[in-house]
Enzyme design. Structure first.
Site, mmCIF file in Angstrom:
data_model
loop_
_atom_site.group_PDB
_atom_site.id
_atom_site.type_symbol
_atom_site.label_atom_id
_atom_site.label_comp_id
_atom_site.label_asym_id
_atom_site.label_seq_id
_atom_site.Cartn_x
_atom_site.Cartn_y
_atom_site.Cartn_z
ATOM 1 N N TYR A 144 0.848 -1.190 0.000
ATOM 2 C CA TYR A 144 0.000 0.000 0.000
ATOM 3 C C TYR A 144 0.883 1.240 0.000
ATOM 4 C CZ TYR A 144 -3.394 3.476 1.716
ATOM 5 O OH TYR A 144 -4.200 4.583 1.865
ATOM 6 N N ASP A 239 9.179 2.576 -0.279
ATOM 7 C CA ASP A 239 8.180 3.236 0.551
ATOM 8 C C ASP A 239 8.459 2.828 1.996
ATOM 9 O OD1 ASP A 239 6.021 4.015 2.035
ATOM 10 O OD2 ASP A 239 4.518 3.432 0.543
ATOM 11 N N LYS A 267 4.538 8.826 8.792
ATOM 12 C CA LYS A 267 4.320 8.235 10.126
ATOM 13 C C LYS A 267 5.347 8.683 11.184
ATOM 14 C CE LYS A 267 1.083 4.987 8.341
ATOM 15 N NZ LYS A 267 0.981 4.131 7.186
#
Ligand SMILES: *Cc1c(COP(=O)(O)O)cnc(C)c1O
Length: 427
Positions: A144, A239, A267
């Site tokens: 994702y 990522d 994050k």
């Protein structure tokens, strides 16, 4: 444990917010439960509006590696707020955070701050396309990268490599530039790149997949991708929105010793405030506006509060012993969960890298999306509900990571493991 107030709050929220939530997984629909509305968090724990307290293994889906309301982060944000929350002009703090990122992450020579992981992924792909003059990208099944159009794509059927949209509203024309391949299968990538490598701008992946549960790379996968992308002049994008500053300060790329061309962060680097970043080789980053022609901008990018939180976070993470502590807590949790399942012969498969882990309710080995999704999600849901009732808050879906933070204590984990023994018996 009652949750009447949460149930009422959820009803009320659904009148005004689609599905009652601002991000789908929060609705608990994968686990047949109603979401708990959170009143506060401190350290390893969150308290809901009914007054129930939980040991939190979601940690805001990854950012809170120091736990909730860490004093240094709170102080940094308060300090920043009192001197102005946004200027739309450069501040020295942004350089400070950028310098810390550049110093820690092997692939990053220059970095641009944005507001979310989604934005980082979208921008890095535009950059890779602008840099190479090519349109296609390769992504992997089960990885994702946020919800930008070209990334909400699944593998097409049969022999075609053209991707198909996974959401209404994503034009097929757009999705067809995304090739979706199975994770951990370097031979498939080689085949596709040998056939059409000169049309491919970028290969993007989570070096440790964290959105189909936790699926680490098999030996040779990352190295193979590095090799193939070099041969074909393809931009390799890691990522590391989850893994950045979580699997050590240098992320998964440092852990596995494979250096991509571009890296996405999010994050953890925002300390719980909205931040994303993308960075990499200076030669590629020079194509970003205003230095180069590839456009990317943001009114609140490099926001003073978010940047202050990020700096406080990275400062704490540079102290000695932090990652050793996270490793040891993660190991204790994983071993204990595994033991709780073994005691009653419930088949599980455990994956873990440092402070991120997953217990798959599956009797077979898991290495990609297909094997991951053969898990018994009903059983996970039952385990999840049992754990929630006993005060341990895990992700409300099988295919997510469990995170520990430096705020988790041995006692927190003991309590969780005792609960798991209890719950496993009831499954
Ligand atoms: C969370 C996540 C994103 C998206 O970040 P947002 O801040 O939610 O937009 C991208 N990539 C990975 C690997 C993620 O886990």
């Amino acid at each position: 444990m009652t949750s009447d107030k949460s149930a009422a709050a959820f009803q009320e929220a659904q009148k005004y917010i689609p599905g009652g939530v601002n991000s789908p997984v929060r609705a608990f629909s994968a686990v047949g439960a109603s979401p708990r509305f959170i009143r506060s968090g401190k350290g390893s724990r969150v308290t809901d509006i009914d007054g129930n307290e939980y040991v939190d293994y979601v940690c805001s889906w990854g950012p809170l590696i120091l736990g909730h309301a860490r004093a240094s982060v709170v102080a940094a944000v308060k300090g920043a707020l009192e001197t102005g929350s946004s200027f739309g002009a450069p501040t020295e703090r942004e350089t400070d955070l950028a310098r810390k990122i550049v110093e820690a992450v092997p692939s990053i020579e220059k970095v641009r701050l944005v507001n979310s992981g989604t934005e980082a992924a979208m921008s890095a792909i535009r950059l890779a396309r602008g840099f190479t003059g090519r349109d296609k990208i390769i992504k992997f099944e089960g990885c994702y990268h946020g919800h930008a159009d070209g990334l909400l794509v699944a593998a097409g059927s049969g022999a075609t490599t053209l991707g198909v949209p996974t959401s209404p509203g994503v034009p097929a024309d757009y999705a067809k530039n995304t090739i979706v391949l199975p994770f951990n299968d370097v031979n498939r990538v080689k085949e596709v790149c040998d056939a059409e490598g000169s049309d491919i701008a970028a290969i993007i992946l989570e070096p440790i997949a964290g959105n189909m549960g936790v699926v680490p790379p098999v030996a040779g996968f990352l190295e193979g991708l590095r090799e193939i992308t070099k041969v074909h002049g393809i931009v390799l994008i890691f990522d590391e929105v989850i893994t950045g500053f979580r699997i050590g300060r240098g992320g998964a790329q440092e852990h596995y010793g494979v250096t991509p061309d571009l890296t996405l962060l999010g994050k953890v680097i925002g300390g719980g405030l909205p931040v994303g970043a993308y960075g990499g080789k200076a030669e590629i980053m020079a194509h970003i506006s205003p230095e180069g022609p590839v456009y990317q901008a943001g009114t609140l990018s490099g926001n003073p509060l978010a940047v202050a939180a990020g700096i406080a976070m990275l400062d704490e993470l540079s102290k000695p012993g932090v990652y050793e502590q996270l490793e040891s807590l993660g190991a204790i949790l994983a071993a204990g969960l595994e033991e709780s399942a073994r005691q009653v012969d419930i088949p599980t498969f455990h994956t873990r890298v440092g402070s991120m882990q997953c217990m798959f309710f599956s009797s077979s080995k898991i290495w990609n999306y297909q094997s991951a999704t053969a898990s018994n999600t009903k059983r996970y849901a039952a385990w999840f509900r049992g754990m929630l009732d006993r005060g341990s808050y895990f992700a409300p879906a099988q295919y997510e990571a469990a995170f520990v933070s430096t705020a988790h204590s041995a006692w927190d984990i003991e309590q969780t493991l005792a609960a798991s023994i209890d719950v496993m018996k009831s499954l």
